[in-house]
Design a protein around this motif. Structure first.
Motif, mmCIF file in Angstrom:
data_model
loop_
_atom_site.group_PDB
_atom_site.id
_atom_site.type_symbol
_atom_site.label_atom_id
_atom_site.label_comp_id
_atom_site.label_asym_id
_atom_site.label_seq_id
_atom_site.Cartn_x
_atom_site.Cartn_y
_atom_site.Cartn_z
ATOM 1 N N THR A 92 0.841 -1.201 0.000
ATOM 2 C CA THR A 92 0.000 0.000 0.000
ATOM 3 C C THR A 92 0.876 1.250 0.000
ATOM 4 N N ALA A 94 0.822 5.862 0.000
ATOM 5 C CA ALA A 94 0.116 7.108 0.294
ATOM 6 C C ALA A 94 0.968 8.268 -0.198
ATOM 7 N N GLN A 116 -2.178 17.883 2.382
ATOM 8 C CA GLN A 116 -3.224 16.893 2.120
ATOM 9 C C GLN A 116 -2.595 15.522 1.963
ATOM 10 N N SER A 118 -3.173 11.719 0.826
ATOM 11 C CA SER A 118 -4.050 10.913 -0.029
ATOM 12 C C SER A 118 -3.691 9.448 0.125
ATOM 13 N N MET A 119 -4.684 8.635 0.475
ATOM 14 C CA MET A 119 -4.471 7.211 0.679
ATOM 15 C C MET A 119 -4.682 6.441 -0.617
ATOM 16 N N LYS A 121 -6.687 4.061 -1.504
ATOM 17 C CA LYS A 121 -8.045 3.771 -1.950
ATOM 18 C C LYS A 121 -8.854 5.028 -2.237
ATOM 19 N N GLY A 122 -8.179 6.180 -2.302
ATOM 20 C CA GLY A 122 -8.861 7.403 -2.694
ATOM 21 C C GLY A 122 -9.219 8.343 -1.566
ATOM 22 N N ALA A 123 -9.168 7.876 -0.320
ATOM 23 C CA ALA A 123 -9.471 8.761 0.804
ATOM 24 C C ALA A 123 -8.406 9.842 0.923
ATOM 25 N N SER A 124 -8.814 11.049 1.265
ATOM 26 C CA SER A 124 -7.897 12.175 1.391
ATOM 27 C C SER A 124 -8.318 13.038 2.562
ATOM 28 N N PHE A 125 -7.346 13.499 3.345
ATOM 29 C CA PHE A 125 -7.690 14.337 4.484
ATOM 30 C C PHE A 125 -6.531 15.268 4.830
#
Length: 199
Positions: A92, A94, A116, A118-119, A121-125
């Motif tokens: 995996t 990021a 930001q 970004s992981m 699988k598309g998650a971003s925070f």
């Protein structure tokens, strides 16, 4: 193979090119330029064709990065662009993009990183963290605990945080762009974090 030396003047700058040639291609060379000040040497630098003009050599040499012989805290002050690639042993990944700012204080500088994350699988925070640097380039967590010292000249520093081990290297070869690579290993951690800083 022959030794090549070339001196030329360009727009008032005294330029010296030295190296060796194999056929028409120059290798293992340095280019030195003196323009209203001390001689500055760039190299090992670029491959050049023997027929390359003096102007081309000068223009290309002026764009070459130079590795600093000494790094001080003041060299980091201000804002930098940050890009980080995190690769886990399980495959995996990021990505982080943001800014890092060194702001001087009474004991050195406060490092604040924002951006930001970004992981895979598309998650971003939004992600943010803060450290404190002293004038000897020791880095501390914001609660005062020692983290690591900035290693220079290709060295590495190891931070043990039982049961995990953090090993870091700083690469200043393309200053003022530099990289920080962490390799973290533990019972539940195994990843490499590769960060690039640029102005």
């Amino acid at each position: 193979m022959q030794t090549l030396g070339r001196n030329f003047n360009l727009r008032g700058a005294h330029c010296i090119m030295q190296g060796e040639t194999v056929g028409d291609i120059g290798v293992s060379k340095t280019i030195s330029i003196a323009a209203n000040g001390p001689l500055q040497t760039f190299g090992p630098a670029i491959n050049w064709n023997v027929k390359t003009t003096s102007y081309d050599l000068w223009a290309r040499a002026m764009t070459l990065p130079t590795r600093p012989t000494q790094i001080n805290l003041s060299d980091f002050l201000g804002s930098w662009h940050v890009e980080r690639h995190i690769r886990h042993a399980n495959g995996t990944e990021a990505q982080f993009k943001g800014t890092a700012t060194w702001t001087p204080n009474d004991t050195g500088a406060v490092y604040v990183e924002k951006g930001q994350l970004s992981m895979a699988k598309g998650a971003s925070f939004h992600a943010e963290r803060q450290y404190v640097w002293d004038h000897k380039l020791n880095v501390f967590f914001d609660d005062g605990r020692f983290f690591h010292s900035v290693p220079l000249l290709g060295e590495q520093f190891t931070h043990d945080c039982d049961p995990d081990t953090y090993r870091v290297g700083y690469d200043f070869d393309e200053w003022p762009v530099f990289r920080v690579v962490w390799h973290v290993v533990g019972p539940r951690k195994d990843y490499v974090s590769d960060t690039s800083y640029s102005r």
